[in-house]
Write a protein that holds these residues in place. Structure first.
Motif, mmCIF file in Angstrom:
data_model
loop_
_atom_site.group_PDB
_atom_site.id
_atom_site.type_symbol
_atom_site.label_atom_id
_atom_site.label_comp_id
_atom_site.label_asym_id
_atom_site.label_seq_id
_atom_site.Cartn_x
_atom_site.Cartn_y
_atom_site.Cartn_z
ATOM 1 N N VAL A 77 0.844 -1.192 0.000
ATOM 2 C CA VAL A 77 0.000 0.000 0.000
ATOM 3 C C VAL A 77 0.880 1.242 0.000
ATOM 4 O O VAL A 77 1.823 1.352 0.800
ATOM 5 C CB VAL A 77 -0.921 0.023 1.237
ATOM 6 C CG1 VAL A 77 -1.747 1.304 1.274
ATOM 7 C CG2 VAL A 77 -1.832 -1.184 1.240
ATOM 8 N N SER A 78 0.606 2.147 -0.921
ATOM 9 C CA SER A 78 1.341 3.401 -0.966
ATOM 10 C C SER A 78 1.058 4.221 0.286
ATOM 11 O O SER A 78 -0.104 4.447 0.647
ATOM 12 C CB SER A 78 0.936 4.202 -2.211
ATOM 13 O OG SER A 78 1.445 5.516 -2.142
ATOM 14 N N LYS A 79 2.099 4.676 0.957
ATOM 15 C CA LYS A 79 1.921 5.461 2.177
ATOM 16 C C LYS A 79 1.389 6.860 1.873
ATOM 17 O O LYS A 79 0.771 7.491 2.723
ATOM 18 C CB LYS A 79 3.262 5.573 2.911
ATOM 19 C CG LYS A 79 3.827 4.248 3.378
ATOM 20 C CD LYS A 79 3.254 3.808 4.705
ATOM 21 C CE LYS A 79 3.799 4.633 5.824
ATOM 22 N NZ LYS A 79 3.330 4.170 7.155
ATOM 23 N N SER A 80 1.614 7.331 0.648
ATOM 24 C CA SER A 80 1.169 8.683 0.304
ATOM 25 C C SER A 80 -0.289 8.714 -0.128
ATOM 26 O O SER A 80 -1.024 9.647 0.204
ATOM 27 C CB SER A 80 2.049 9.268 -0.804
ATOM 28 O OG SER A 80 2.005 8.449 -1.966
ATOM 29 N N SER A 81 -0.721 7.683 -0.868
ATOM 30 C CA SER A 81 -2.089 7.689 -1.393
ATOM 31 C C SER A 81 -3.020 6.737 -0.655
ATOM 32 O O SER A 81 -4.247 6.883 -0.732
ATOM 33 C CB SER A 81 -2.081 7.310 -2.883
ATOM 34 O OG SER A 81 -1.712 5.950 -3.043
ATOM 35 N N GLY A 82 -2.462 5.767 0.046
ATOM 36 C CA GLY A 82 -3.284 4.776 0.723
ATOM 37 C C GLY A 82 -3.843 3.713 -0.206
ATOM 38 O O GLY A 82 -4.613 2.851 0.216
ATOM 39 N N ARG A 83 -3.429 3.736 -1.479
ATOM 40 C CA ARG A 83 -3.939 2.768 -2.449
ATOM 41 C C ARG A 83 -2.995 1.582 -2.575
ATOM 42 O O ARG A 83 -1.771 1.739 -2.546
ATOM 43 C CB ARG A 83 -4.128 3.428 -3.819
ATOM 44 C CG ARG A 83 -5.236 4.468 -3.853
ATOM 45 C CD ARG A 83 -5.586 4.827 -5.293
ATOM 46 N NE ARG A 83 -4.479 5.481 -5.965
ATOM 47 C CZ ARG A 83 -4.292 6.799 -5.989
ATOM 48 N NH1 ARG A 83 -5.136 7.602 -5.362
ATOM 49 N NH2 ARG A 83 -3.263 7.318 -6.648
ATOM 50 N N ALA A 84 -3.568 0.403 -2.752
ATOM 51 C CA ALA A 84 -2.780 -0.805 -2.945
ATOM 52 C C ALA A 84 -2.169 -0.803 -4.344
ATOM 53 O O ALA A 84 -2.758 -0.293 -5.292
ATOM 54 C CB ALA A 84 -3.640 -2.048 -2.742
ATOM 55 N N TYR A 220 6.149 2.369 0.732
ATOM 56 C CA TYR A 220 5.074 1.382 0.718
ATOM 57 C C TYR A 220 5.049 0.636 2.044
ATOM 58 O O TYR A 220 6.101 0.444 2.675
ATOM 59 C CB TYR A 220 5.273 0.360 -0.404
ATOM 60 C CG TYR A 220 5.169 0.915 -1.803
ATOM 61 C CD1 TYR A 220 3.933 1.036 -2.436
ATOM 62 C CD2 TYR A 220 6.305 1.302 -2.502
ATOM 63 C CE1 TYR A 220 3.846 1.544 -3.723
ATOM 64 C CE2 TYR A 220 6.224 1.809 -3.787
ATOM 65 C CZ TYR A 220 4.991 1.928 -4.387
ATOM 66 O OH TYR A 220 4.900 2.428 -5.667
ATOM 67 N N GLU A 223 0.626 -4.673 3.663
ATOM 68 C CA GLU A 223 -0.711 -4.691 4.258
ATOM 69 C C GLU A 223 -0.951 -6.001 5.008
ATOM 70 O O GLU A 223 -0.496 -7.071 4.579
ATOM 71 C CB GLU A 223 -1.769 -4.530 3.166
ATOM 72 C CG GLU A 223 -3.167 -4.253 3.691
ATOM 73 C CD GLU A 223 -4.131 -3.950 2.551
ATOM 74 O OE1 GLU A 223 -4.119 -4.704 1.563
ATOM 75 O OE2 GLU A 223 -4.876 -2.963 2.642
#
Length: 242
Positions: A77-84, A220, A223
């Motif tokens: 998961v991207s720490k900046s966007s929260g998207r996987a 990242y 998760e």
């Protein structure tokens, strides 16, 4: 798609990569008496990559097991966007830090990323950062790796490979860098990032270490498993036991 991890398949995959490297080195250092043997380098790298893929598990403590026999890919998961992430293409092609807590399989993931890197035509340089010391700094470990691979020539050769983007640095376990070597290791990573624009760099660490604050790196997080992950994960492990 990740390549199959066997001596025959690795040798076949590495042959064109190593030939490209050797030809490039021969042209770059034509004025020097430097020689490389492509066959030896392919054989050495095949052995190194097989070793990277061989790990001991709690079910096979007395012998190594190929990680592809039990590997279950985690979600990042991207720490900046929260998207996987969708696949690992951006991870292996860019600069990133992968963080995870104890037991989430950071090292297994990093070892498997070496296979992904190979499948995309680059040679991985896998370094366990716990080996950094006042006697052997990060650059020394990288040069040792290249030397073991049969790609000799010291810093000049490393400079060529990094400039041309022919290798990828896979730096595992920043949290295991000795305290007295943290600053110099951060500096070395940052220097590689600034000096070599086409050099992919992947670092793993537990959370809350200085490496996560490096500019120009995508962070990242691994998760946690969800309910639907447990069945396929256990099937992998049971297959390992059987």
């Amino acid at each position: 798609m990740t390549i199959e991890v066997s001596a025959a398949v690795l040798s076949k995959a590495l042959t064109p990569m190593v030939s490209k490297v050797i030809n490039g080195l021969a042209a770059r250092f034509a004025d020097r008496k430097m020689k490389w043997n492509a066959v030896n380098s392919v054989n050495n790298l095949t052995s190194i990559i097989l070793n990277i893929n061989t790990v001991k598990t709690m079910w096979s403590r007395d012998k190594g097991v190929n990680l592809t026999e039990f590997y279950y890919p985690p979600r990042l998961v991207s720490k900046s966007s929260g998207r996987a992430t969708q696949g690992v293409e951006k991870v292996v092609a860019g600069r990133c830090v992968i963080e995870g807590i104890v037991g989430q399989g950071k090292s297994i993931l990093m070892r498997n990323l070496c296979n992904e890197i190979l499948s995309r035509g680059n040679i991985p340089i896998f370094i366990e950062l716990r080996m950094v010391s006042s006697e052997r700094a990060l650059t020394d470990l990288i040069l040792d790796y290249l030397d073991s691979s049969g790609i000799k020539g010291g810093k000049d050769v490393l400079d060529f490979l990094a400039t041309e983007g022919l290798v990828t640095l896979v730096l595992d376990g920043f949290d295991e860098v000795p305290d007295n070597m943290v600053t110099s290791t951060i500096y070395a990573i940052q220097n590689y990032q600034k000096k070599y624009t086409d050099l992919p760099i992947i670092v793993s660490s537990r959370p809350h270490y200085d490496v996560q604050r490096l500019g120009g790196f995508q962070n990242y997080a691994i998760e946690e498993f969800e309910a639907h992950d447990y069945e396929p994960f256990m099937k992998k492990l049971i297959g390992d036991v059987i």
